[in-house]
Design an enzyme around this catalytic site. Structure first.
Site, short mmCIF file in Angstrom:
data_model
loop_
_atom_site.label_atom_id
_atom_site.label_comp_id
_atom_site.label_asym_id
_atom_site.label_seq_id
_atom_site.Cartn_x
_atom_site.Cartn_y
_atom_site.Cartn_z
N HIS A 27 51.56 31.01 38.73
CA HIS A 27 52.46 30.96 37.17
C HIS A 27 54.34 30.60 37.63
O HIS A 27 55.03 31.71 37.37
CB HIS A 27 52.17 31.93 36.61
CG HIS A 27 51.64 33.88 36.92
ND1 HIS A 27 53.18 33.68 37.02
CD2 HIS A 27 51.20 34.94 36.67
CE1 HIS A 27 52.74 36.05 37.79
NE2 HIS A 27 51.71 35.19 36.87
N HIS A 81 42.70 45.47 34.65
CA HIS A 81 43.96 44.38 33.95
C HIS A 81 43.78 43.28 33.23
O HIS A 81 42.90 42.60 34.06
CB HIS A 81 44.57 44.29 35.11
CG HIS A 81 46.10 43.41 34.65
ND1 HIS A 81 46.63 43.15 33.80
CD2 HIS A 81 47.09 42.30 35.72
CE1 HIS A 81 47.71 42.80 33.31
NE2 HIS A 81 47.93 41.89 34.58
N GLU A 83 45.35 40.09 32.31
CA GLU A 83 45.62 39.14 33.03
C GLU A 83 44.30 37.86 33.23
O GLU A 83 43.10 39.10 34.73
CB GLU A 83 46.49 38.71 34.16
CG GLU A 83 47.38 37.50 33.91
CD GLU A 83 48.28 37.67 35.20
OE1 GLU A 83 49.73 36.59 34.84
OE2 GLU A 83 48.57 39.42 35.16
N ASP A 85 43.61 35.94 36.07
CA ASP A 85 43.15 35.97 36.60
C ASP A 85 42.00 36.81 37.72
O ASP A 85 41.33 37.48 38.31
CB ASP A 85 44.35 35.83 38.42
CG ASP A 85 45.62 36.93 38.18
OD1 ASP A 85 45.95 37.32 36.76
OD2 ASP A 85 46.18 38.18 39.42
N HIS A 151 51.62 44.84 36.48
CA HIS A 151 53.06 44.70 35.55
C HIS A 151 53.25 44.14 33.89
O HIS A 151 53.71 43.26 33.46
CB HIS A 151 53.80 43.64 36.48
CG HIS A 151 52.86 42.51 36.04
ND1 HIS A 151 53.16 40.94 36.25
CD2 HIS A 151 51.21 42.18 36.95
CE1 HIS A 151 52.03 40.39 36.10
NE2 HIS A 151 51.03 40.64 36.62
N ASP A 170 47.31 45.37 40.34
CA ASP A 170 48.64 44.35 40.86
C ASP A 170 49.71 44.64 41.67
O ASP A 170 50.27 44.39 42.06
CB ASP A 170 49.56 43.59 39.74
CG ASP A 170 48.44 42.28 39.52
OD1 ASP A 170 47.64 41.82 40.44
OD2 ASP A 170 48.87 41.92 38.08
N TYR A 196 55.78 40.03 47.45
CA TYR A 196 55.07 40.14 46.51
C TYR A 196 55.84 40.52 45.03
O TYR A 196 56.15 40.49 44.08
CB TYR A 196 53.49 40.63 46.65
CG TYR A 196 53.44 40.92 45.65
CD1 TYR A 196 51.75 39.99 45.04
CD2 TYR A 196 53.29 42.09 44.85
CE1 TYR A 196 50.67 40.58 43.74
CE2 TYR A 196 51.91 42.19 43.13
CZ TYR A 196 51.04 41.50 43.94
OH TYR A 196 50.48 41.99 42.48
N HIS A 230 44.93 42.08 44.73
CA HIS A 230 45.21 40.91 45.91
C HIS A 230 45.64 41.12 47.17
O HIS A 230 46.54 42.23 47.35
CB HIS A 230 46.77 39.38 45.28
CG HIS A 230 46.40 39.34 43.59
ND1 HIS A 230 45.94 38.55 43.01
CD2 HIS A 230 46.85 40.28 42.26
CE1 HIS A 230 45.79 37.85 41.94
NE2 HIS A 230 46.20 38.91 41.90
#
Length: 404
Positions: A27, A81, A83, A85, A151, A170, A196, A230
Site C-alpha cells: 500500500h 488485526h 487488515e 493481509d 497501527h 504488526d 518497517y 511480517h
C-alpha cells in the site's frame, strides 16, 4: 524446508504462514526485499490458529496446516488485526472449520463485520476479548493484549504465557522474504525493522511508549520470543528490538543531516551537493538522496534518524517537482516528530517550488528555522558559496537537535 512445510517455533507451536517473494509494494510502502504473512498454529487439547494470511495465499497456508492437523479440527481462530493481509483468509478457514470460535477485539469485531458481512460473518461464533482476558487451550493459556493504534484501532496481540511467546501482529515486524524464520539467521534484520517502523508505526510513537509500559504491567519482560505477522521471529535477542522501539518512539536521533532532492537540468543537484559539502566540512554526518533514484521506504528510515532535513526541488509549471510533492505528502502523513527542515530549489522564468514546499510544511506544523534558498536558472559561484554556508549552519543545528 520444502514448499509447504510448516516450521516448529516451539514444542506444539508452528509457523504456517507464507512468503511473498514478489511483493514490491505494500500500500505505497516500497518492499524491495519482498515480504511474508505469518500465521501460527498452537496444538494443545484445543487447537488455535493465530492470524491468517492474505487471501491469494490461503491454500498454501492450509497445506502447511494439513501437515500438522486436519484444518477442520481447528477449535479457535484468533484475529489480531482485520487488515486484509492478515484477515482475508478468515472466511476460508471458517468455511473449513465451521465450529471454530473466533476471537477479536471489540473494534476487530466491527471491522470483520464490515469486511465479511457478505462472506458468512453472521454464521461465525465470535467472542470479543480485551487486555488481560485469557483462553485456556489445556496446558497452555493465551492472554490477549489490546494494542490500539499499533497501527489500527482494532489491533491486538496474543501471548502464550507458558512458552513466553508474544504473537505481536504488526509490531516488531519487517518486510523481507526469506526461507529463514528467525532473527539470528538473517542479516540486517534490525535495519529492516527500522525501515518497517519508519513507514508503518512512526505516526503512533506516543501509543508505542504506552504499549511498552503496558507489557511491563502485564509481567511480560524481555525474556520472551516475539513472533510478528511480517518477517522473522525474534528468538535470539528480543530485548534489542523492544529497546529500539523505545528509542524510535522517543524520537532519538544522532548528529546527522539528510539532504533530499530531485533535479531537472542539474541546478538543484549542484545546490544539494554543495550543501552536503558544507555539512561534511563541519564534521557532521550527512546523507544525500535523489528521490527518483532511491526508494521512499528507506528514505523514511533516514528521516526518522535525522534531526535536520534539507529538501530541494526544481520548479515545474510554477510548482514543486512531482516527486517532491509526492514525498512530502507521504512524509507528512507519517508525522515525524521534532525535525527541523531547510528548503532550497531553482526556477526559470517563474518561481513556485520553494513557496509550495514551505506552504506544505507549514500546514503540517513543521519548523523551518533556516531561511529558504533559491536560485534562478543555475547556481553561480556566489550561490554555491551560500549553499556551503547553509550546510555548515545545518551541521551546527544537527549538533544542537540530536537526541540520544
Amino acid at each position: 524446508m520444502d514448499d509447504y512445510e510448516p516450521l516448529k517455533v516451539a514444542e506444539g507451536i508452528y509457523w504456517v504462514g507464507v512468503v511473498d517473494w514478489n511483493l514490491r509494494d505494500f500500500h505505497g510502502y516500497e518492499t524491495p526485499k519482498g515480504g511474508s504473512y505469518n500465521a501460527y498454529l498452537v496444538i494443545d487439547e484445543k487447537i488455535a490458529l493465530i492470524d491468517t494470511v492474505k487471501a491469494p495465499f490461503a491454500e498454501e497456508m492450509l497445506k502447511r496446516i494439513s501437515q500438522i492437523v486436519d484444518p477442520s479440527k481447528i477449535d479457535y481462530v484468533i484475529s489480531n488485526h482485520v487488515e486484509m493481509d492478515h484477515s482475508s483468509s478468515i472466511s476460508r478457514i471458517m468455511e473449513i472449520a465451521p465450529d471454530a470460535k473466533l476471537f477479536a477485539s471489540s473494534k476487530g469485531k466491527t471491522g470483520l463485520y464490515e469486511y465479511y458481512k457478505e462472506e458468512g460473518f453472521d454464521d461465525w461464533d465470535l467472542q470479543v476479548v480485551g487486555t488481560g482476558d485469557e483462553l485456556s487451550l489445556g496446558k497452555r493459556t493465551l492472554m490477549f493484549i489490546e494494542a490500539t493504534m499499533l497501527h489500527w484501532p482494532d489491533s491486538m496481540q496474543t501471548y502464550v504465557k507458558e512458552d513466553k511467546i508474544l504473537f505481536s501482529n504488526d509490531a516488531f515486524g519487517q518486510h523481507i522474504a526469506t526461507s529463514k524464520r528467525f532473527d539470528d539467521e538473517v542479516e540486517d534484520v534490525m535495519e529492516d525493522a527500522a525501515i518497517y517502523y519508519a513507514n508503518i508505526l512512526l505516526p503512533f510513537s506516543s501509543q508505542i511508549l504506552k504499549y511498552v509500559d503496558k507489557l511491563g504491567e502485564l509481567g511480560i519482560g524481555t525474556d520472551i520470543m516475539i513472533a510478528p505477522a511480517h518477517g522473522v521471529i525474534w528468538r535470539k535477542d528480543p530485548a534489542k528490538v523492544i529497546e529500539a522501539y523505545g528509542r524510535w518512539a522517543k524520537g532519538e536521533t544522532s548528529e546527522k543531516v539528510l539532504v533530499l532532492y530531485d533535479t531537472m537540468w542539474g541546478s538543484t543537484e549542484k545546490m544539494a551537493k554543495e550543501i552536503v559539502e558544507g555539512v561534511r566540512s563541519a564534521g557532521v554526518e550527512v546523507r544525500l538522496r535523489h528521490l527518483r533514484k532511491n526508494d521512499w521506504s528507506m528514505t523514511m528510515k533516514e528521516v526518522m534518524e535525522s534531526p535536520v532535513i534539507a529538501i530541494g526541488s526544481p520548479t515545474m509549471n510554477n510548482k514543486m517537482f512531482y516527486t517532491i510533492s509526492g514525498f512530502l505528502t507521504y512524509m507528512t502523513g507519517l508525522r515525524p516528530k521534532g525535525k527541523k527542515f531547510f528548503l532550497f530549489g531553482s526556477y526559470g522564468w517563474g518561481g513556485g517550488a520553494v513557496k509550495g514546499m514551505e506552504k506544505e510544511l507549514e500546514s503540517a506544523r513543521f519548523e523551518m528555522p533556516v531561511e529558504s534558498l533559491q536560485v534562478k536558472f543555475r547556481p553561480f559561484e556566489e550561490d554555491l558559496e551560500d549553499c556551503k554556508a547553509v550546510g555548515q549552519k545545518l551541521a551546527e543545528l544537527a549538533k544542537e537537535e540530536a537526541k540520544y
